[in-house]
Every structure is written in structure tokens, then in C-alpha cells.
Design an enzyme around this catalytic site. Structure first.
Site, PDB file in Angstrom:
ATOM      1  N   ARG A  89     -29.294  34.051   1.222  1.00  0.00           N
ATOM      2  CA  ARG A  89     -29.340  32.608   1.025  1.00  0.00           C
ATOM      3  C   ARG A  89     -28.142  31.865   1.599  1.00  0.00           C
ATOM      4  O   ARG A  89     -28.302  30.870   2.294  1.00  0.00           O
ATOM      5  CB  ARG A  89     -29.442  32.253  -0.476  1.00  0.00           C
ATOM      6  CG  ARG A  89     -30.839  32.279  -1.017  1.00  0.00           C
ATOM      7  CD  ARG A  89     -30.826  32.781  -2.431  1.00  0.00           C
ATOM      8  NE  ARG A  89     -30.444  34.172  -2.403  1.00  0.00           N
ATOM      9  CZ  ARG A  89     -31.317  35.170  -2.255  1.00  0.00           C
ATOM     10  NH1 ARG A  89     -32.580  34.909  -2.184  1.00  0.00           N
ATOM     11  NH2 ARG A  89     -30.908  36.420  -2.181  1.00  0.00           N
ATOM     12  N   THR A  90     -26.946  32.322   1.280  1.00  0.00           N
ATOM     13  CA  THR A  90     -25.770  31.524   1.665  1.00  0.00           C
ATOM     14  C   THR A  90     -25.666  31.445   3.188  1.00  0.00           C
ATOM     15  O   THR A  90     -25.550  30.356   3.759  1.00  0.00           O
ATOM     16  CB  THR A  90     -24.500  32.139   1.047  1.00  0.00           C
ATOM     17  OG1 THR A  90     -24.728  32.325  -0.342  1.00  0.00           O
ATOM     18  CG2 THR A  90     -23.299  31.230   1.250  1.00  0.00           C
TER      19      THR A  90
ATOM     20  N   LYS B 290     -11.732  47.968  13.512  1.00  0.00           N
ATOM     21  CA  LYS B 290     -10.635  48.548  14.307  1.00  0.00           C
ATOM     22  C   LYS B 290      -9.287  48.272  13.654  1.00  0.00           C
ATOM     23  O   LYS B 290      -8.246  48.583  14.213  1.00  0.00           O
ATOM     24  CB  LYS B 290     -10.645  47.936  15.717  1.00  0.00           C
ATOM     25  CG  LYS B 290     -11.915  48.193  16.484  1.00  0.00           C
ATOM     26  CD  LYS B 290     -11.885  47.425  17.804  1.00  0.00           C
ATOM     27  CE  LYS B 290     -13.292  47.194  18.330  1.00  0.00           C
ATOM     28  NZ  LYS B 290     -13.321  46.112  19.321  1.00  0.00           N
TER      29      LYS B 290
ATOM     30  N   ARG C 298     -17.554  34.783   3.840  1.00  0.00           N
ATOM     31  CA  ARG C 298     -17.807  35.543   2.600  1.00  0.00           C
ATOM     32  C   ARG C 298     -17.032  36.844   2.728  1.00  0.00           C
ATOM     33  O   ARG C 298     -17.099  37.514   3.766  1.00  0.00           O
ATOM     34  CB  ARG C 298     -19.286  35.825   2.401  1.00  0.00           C
ATOM     35  CG  ARG C 298     -19.513  36.809   1.266  1.00  0.00           C
ATOM     36  CD  ARG C 298     -20.964  36.969   0.896  1.00  0.00           C
ATOM     37  NE  ARG C 298     -21.448  35.792   0.177  1.00  0.00           N
ATOM     38  CZ  ARG C 298     -22.636  35.735  -0.419  1.00  0.00           C
ATOM     39  NH1 ARG C 298     -23.443  36.779  -0.383  1.00  0.00           N
ATOM     40  NH2 ARG C 298     -23.016  34.648  -1.054  1.00  0.00           N
TER      41      ARG C 298
ATOM     42  N   HIS D  36     -17.712  30.803  -5.868  1.00  0.00           N
ATOM     43  CA  HIS D  36     -18.805  30.589  -4.907  1.00  0.00           C
ATOM     44  C   HIS D  36     -19.125  29.095  -4.944  1.00  0.00           C
ATOM     45  O   HIS D  36     -20.164  28.664  -5.470  1.00  0.00           O
ATOM     46  CB  HIS D  36     -20.014  31.429  -5.323  1.00  0.00           C
ATOM     47  CG  HIS D  36     -21.065  31.572  -4.270  1.00  0.00           C
ATOM     48  ND1 HIS D  36     -21.153  30.767  -3.153  1.00  0.00           N
ATOM     49  CD2 HIS D  36     -22.111  32.457  -4.160  1.00  0.00           C
ATOM     50  CE1 HIS D  36     -22.186  31.137  -2.416  1.00  0.00           C
ATOM     51  NE2 HIS D  36     -22.780  32.164  -3.001  1.00  0.00           N
TER      52      HIS D  36
HETATM   53  N1   CP Z   1     -26.823  33.043  -4.178  1.00  0.00           N
HETATM   54  C1   CP Z   1     -26.323  33.795  -3.174  1.00  0.00           C
HETATM   55  O1   CP Z   1     -25.103  33.801  -2.912  1.00  0.00           O
HETATM   56  O2   CP Z   1     -27.239  34.552  -2.516  1.00  0.00           O
HETATM   57  P1   CP Z   1     -26.939  35.471  -1.259  1.00  0.00           P
HETATM   58  O3   CP Z   1     -26.043  36.601  -1.751  1.00  0.00           O
HETATM   59  O4   CP Z   1     -28.262  35.939  -0.771  1.00  0.00           O
HETATM   60  O5   CP Z   1     -26.184  34.649  -0.259  1.00  0.00           O
END
Ligand code: CP
Length: 310
Positions: free
Chosen positions: A55-56, A84, A105, A133
Site C-alpha cells: 500500500r504505502t 555492498k 521505508r 508511520h
Molecule cells: N499499511 C501499510 O503500511 O501497508 P504496506 O506495508 O503494504 O505498505
């Protein structure tokens, strides 16, 4: 309106006024998509994902494409020179020359903040370890505002892995800034919210109830389910013991409010049974969809802010 921040690393980085602005902009983008379809033309978004995501990463990519921009990046750190031995700082110093803003991320808490300190272009935290998040929080707040029309005076239960779940940590802090909200925190005793967060919430005057059972659903305005975060456990045995601690079933909703919002940041594992999916109160897939528009609003605002300061 210009955002005061250049980067978004934490769910408290934006003021309530800035959040309202983003919600209005996202709503306009949802209703008048064509109006914004070239607004980020010639701009590049980089998605640097050192951990898996559906999703993100893809909602950010969809958001940028809908704004007329382009995207590049990696979805697996094994495809990058991190393998590396390249440091995060060197990756960021390189990437800032390849893009106009980046989403990162990373499994380490504080990684996005560190990246922001080394980047000339805006950095957005797409999740840092078990910490924060913030764009999931934007998605959650926008969903609540869109569906219930308010972010105040809500009876909210958050259920699941409250220790490692970064979406819960971000959301609790964000919602505690709005008046009249009550938070029921439901988890196994082993997975209660971290002490630092509990102290921060209590200090802010938040009304918190700690529980270990999923019950009393009839009182709730929002039920926010989360999965047990397998990847953050130190051993598999502990995960297996706790993995099915809570499973929401349709029959459990019989006395719940007709306008209850059932939310989940997704992905789910077992914690919401598929028999809930056709209940009109199940909002988690719509929530994931609304995440595109609020991310469009965020990208647009950070890019326009950068242009004004250039
Ligand atoms: N909600 C969320 O962070 O989903 P993903 O891990 O799929 O990005």
C-alpha cells in the site's frame, strides 16, 4: 497554504491547521482529479523501500502518477548498493540528485529522520521500524474525517500488536491532539503500548483504558484492528503463541453501532475474518483507497513549498 515543514518524519510534524488544509486538498483532488493531473509534471518521486510494502509504496506511486509526475526507486534493498555496504547517508546524498522528493521505508527506528538531515529534497517517512508511520496516520485521519465528519469526541478501540505496531503509535499521538477522544487499548499483556508512548499520552491528558479482551464493541465509534508484527519478534515461538490473540468475526458486531468504522492499516493476517468484509461497517479497503488522495495532497504541498523556497 505553505506547510511549515520541509520533511514529514513524525505524525506530530504537522499542525492541526496544516492537517485540515491537507484534508481539504485531498477531498478536492478526489472530486476534481483532472484539475491536478499535470500539477507535478517534470517532477520525480523516489521510493526507497528497505522493507516490503504494497500500500504505502504503490499508493505513493499512484499518487505521483495521478499528479502527472514520474517515479523511480527500489522495493527491495537487495536490489540496491546497500548490499555492498553503502551507508544510508550516502544513498540519500546520491538520491537527492535524482529526484524532487523521496519516500523511505526502513527497518531501523529514526532512519527517515536521519535521511532528512542529509537531504536537500523533502523526505517522507514511509515507516521506520516499530516507531512511526505518519502517512498511514494521514490516511487514517482522512478516512475518519471523511466517513464520520469529525476527529473529536470519539470512542476508539485499537486492538492487536500495540507494542510493535508503528501505525498505532503514530495514530494515537495524532488523535490525542483532538478533544474528547477515549482510547481503549486492547492487546495481549506482552504487546501493550511501549512505556514511553503511554507516558507521553498520559502527559497530554489522553483518556486511556487498557484491556486484554476484544469486548464491549457496542460502545465504539471506531475499531482499529492491527496484525501481530511477526517481523519485529525476536523469536518465532513467541510470535506463534500470540499470532491469533484476536480475531474479529461478523457475529461479534451484532450490537455494534450502525456507523461503527472498522479500520485496519493492512495487510491483515487472521485478525479480521473475511466474513466481516461484506459488513457495511468494514472500511479497511476504502481506507487504503483514500490513502492515495491524502498522499497526493502531501506530495503536491511539499513540492509546491520547495518551489516557493527555491
Ligand atoms: N499499511 C501499510 O503500511 O501497508 P504496506 O506495508 O503494504 O505498505
Amino acid at each position: 497554504m505553505e506547510l511549515k515543514v520541509k520533511h514529514l518524519c513524525h505524525s506530530l510534524d504537522l499542525s492541526l491547521e496544516e492537517l485540515d488544509y491537507l484534508f481539504s486538498l485531498a477531498e478536492d483532488m478526489m472530486k476534481n482529479r483532472a484539475k491536478y493531473s499535470s500539477s507535478c509534471q517534470n517532477k520525480i518521486l523516489a521510493t526507497l523501500f528497505f522493507e516490503p510494502s504494497t500500500r504505502t509504496r504503490l499508493s505513493f506511486e499512484s499518487a505521483m502518477l495521478r499528479l502527472g509526475g514520474t517515479v523511480l526507486g527500489f522495493s527491495d534493498s537487495n536490489q540496491s548498493s546497500t548490499t555492498k555496504g553503502e551507508s544510508l547517508q550516502d544513498t540519500i546524498k546520491t538520491m537527492e540528485g535524482y529526484c524532487d522528493l523521496m519516500v523511505i521505508r526502513h527497518p531501523k527506528e529514526g532512519a527517515a529522520k536521519l535521511a532528512s538531515e542529509h537531504s536537500k529534497v523533502p523526505v517522507i517517512n514511509g515507516g521506520d521500524g516499530g516507531h512511526q508511520h505518519p502517512t498511514q496516520t494521514l490516511t487514517d485521519l482522512f478516512t475518519i474525517k471523511t466517513k464520520l465528519g469529525r476527529l473529536t469526541d470519539l470512542n476508539i478501540a485499537l486492538c492487536g500488536d500495540l507494542k510493535y505496531g508503528r501505525t498505532v503509535h503514530s495514530l494515537l499521538l495524532a488523535l490525542s491532539r483532538y478533544t474528547g477522544n477515549t482510547f481503549t487499548l486492547i492487546s495481549p499483556p506482552e504487546l501493550e503500548i511501549p512505556k514511553y508512548l503511554k507516558e507521553q499520552l498520559l502527559k497530554s491528558g489522553a483518556n486511556i483504558i487498557i484491556k486484554h479482551k476484544l469486548e464491549d464493541l457496542e460502545k465504539l465509534d471506531i475499531l482499529y484492528m492491527t496484525r501481530i508484527q511477526r517481523e519485529r519478534f525476536f523469536n518465532e515461538e513467541d510470535y506463534l503463541k500470540l499470532k491469533d490473540s484476536f480475531i474479529l468475526r461478523k457475529y461479534m458486531l451484532k450490537d455494534a453501532k450502525d456507523n461503527l468504522l472498522i479500520l485496519h492499516p493492512l495487510p491483515r493476517v487472521n485478525e479480521i475474518h473475511p466474513d466481516v468484509d461484506n459488513d457495511h461497517r468494514a472500511t479497511y479497503f476504502e481506507q487504503a483507497h483514500l490513502g492515495v488522495y491524502i498522499r497526493m495532497a502531501l506530495i503536491y504541498s511539499l513540492i509546491k513549498g520547495g518551489e516557493q523556497n527555491a
